[in-house]
Scaffold this active site. Sequence first.
Site, PDB file in Angstrom:
ATOM      1  N   TYR A   1      22.152 -35.567   0.295  1.00 55.08           N
ATOM      2  CA  TYR A   1      22.693 -36.738  -0.390  1.00 55.08           C
ATOM      3  C   TYR A   1      23.363 -36.319  -1.686  1.00 55.08           C
ATOM      4  O   TYR A   1      22.855 -35.450  -2.402  1.00 55.08           O
ATOM      5  CB  TYR A   1      21.578 -37.732  -0.712  1.00 55.08           C
ATOM      6  CG  TYR A   1      20.860 -38.281   0.502  1.00 55.08           C
ATOM      7  CD1 TYR A   1      21.526 -38.448   1.710  1.00 55.08           C
ATOM      8  CD2 TYR A   1      19.523 -38.643   0.444  1.00 55.08           C
ATOM      9  CE1 TYR A   1      20.878 -38.952   2.820  1.00 55.08           C
ATOM     10  CE2 TYR A   1      18.864 -39.151   1.543  1.00 55.08           C
ATOM     11  CZ  TYR A   1      19.541 -39.301   2.731  1.00 55.08           C
ATOM     12  OH  TYR A   1      18.901 -39.807   3.831  1.00 55.08           O
TER      13      TYR A   1
ATOM     14  N   GLU B   1       0.509 -53.724  -6.468  1.00 57.15           N
ATOM     15  CA  GLU B   1       1.126 -54.978  -6.038  1.00 57.15           C
ATOM     16  C   GLU B   1       1.380 -55.947  -7.192  1.00 57.15           C
ATOM     17  O   GLU B   1       2.092 -56.945  -7.011  1.00 57.15           O
ATOM     18  CB  GLU B   1       0.280 -55.626  -4.950  1.00 57.15           C
ATOM     19  CG  GLU B   1       0.308 -54.814  -3.651  1.00 57.15           C
ATOM     20  CD  GLU B   1      -0.599 -55.355  -2.569  1.00 57.15           C
ATOM     21  OE1 GLU B   1      -1.580 -56.073  -2.913  1.00 57.15           O
ATOM     22  OE2 GLU B   1      -0.346 -55.074  -1.385  1.00 57.15           O
TER      23      GLU B   1
END
Length: 393
Positions: free
Chosen positions: A295, A367
């Site tokens: 990449y 979370e």
Amino acid sequence: MSVRTDIVEDVIKFRRLLHENPELSDKEFETSKRIQEELDRYGIPYTTGYAGTGVLGVIEGSHPGKTVGLRADIDALPIDEISGESFSSKNPGVMHACGHDAHAAMLIGTARSLLARKDEIFGKVLLIFQPAEEKSPTGGSKQMMEDGVFDVHEPDVLIAQHVWPGLPVGKFGVMAGPVMGNSDRFKLTIKGSGGHASMPHDTVDAIIVANQVINALQTITSRNADPFEPAVVTIGKITAGTQHNVIAETAEILGTVRTQSNKTKQMIRQRFMEIVKNVSAAMGAEIEVEYLDGYPATINTPEWAEQIRKTITGLYGEEAAPSLNPSLAGEDFSRFLQKYPGVYYWLGSSVGEGQKPLHNPAFRFNEDAVEYGVTVMTQAAIDTLHTLKEEEE
């Protein structure tokens, strides 16, 4: 404006479902199906089939304007999970160890949040669910574009976020210019001449040659690269030998080269080839070299990096966007940014003490970061479209 509690709860639930059922690059069939079911649930039109399992959702605002694309990657890694989470992977040898489950779930949450604020949207928002981000050097972004993901709806700006365990929840990493590095990879096969361990003079020991090659490669960053230009040459795997009393005939070396600038990237490649060929030849061995461009560096458009920073600090204050250095990790979003302006930023997601890095089998995602991630991406889409509208006028 914080996102609704019910949206946050649903994002966490969906993220856990994806986490339990991870799929490798190019095999995200059930993941894609679940994403489509969520889009259907909320009445969001979409098209599919980009890079195999990719999905493109479209949200039309209440006012005419430009187009902003939001990207979430959806694939997992070939890792056996040992995180101890109650919702750990049910697929042996496959794990969401890079947070792509959270990315996909948060993009669904962002879509719901945007639907509730359509009156604030000038233009349209693309929901880009990208497969095969982990499949360097091919990746999924280039194939999605070749498959026509933007043929009907072409973005004016692209935005992506990535969970970042090195930052606490409530902090973001956003910067103009390079944020992630070039990520090339290589495979070296050294061919010597094996024999009895007691008779090294009759052999060309592939392990000794490999040792000399590895040591010499480390001089590239210490003696050839500009000290002010980030660069890393890492050996990730060595395979050689059969047993204690046999001198190895062959050795295989796998590794990666990470850089920020293309000038340094090209210099390292040239020196790499010179070193591996000349060192091997000097020691009487042959060498096969496979060097793949991975990449490209992920380079943020300054204008849109500043826009995201303003969105973040407008929501959470200046301290929410600390000054950070770029990373040399690779990212397939870079190929999107080669064609379209945009920004890639980090979402603080550390669980605190005991946090493991991305790609670790014990990696965990905090979370508590979900609310921040959905809130910022929602507001960023709206703010960016407002700015585009003002520039047009």
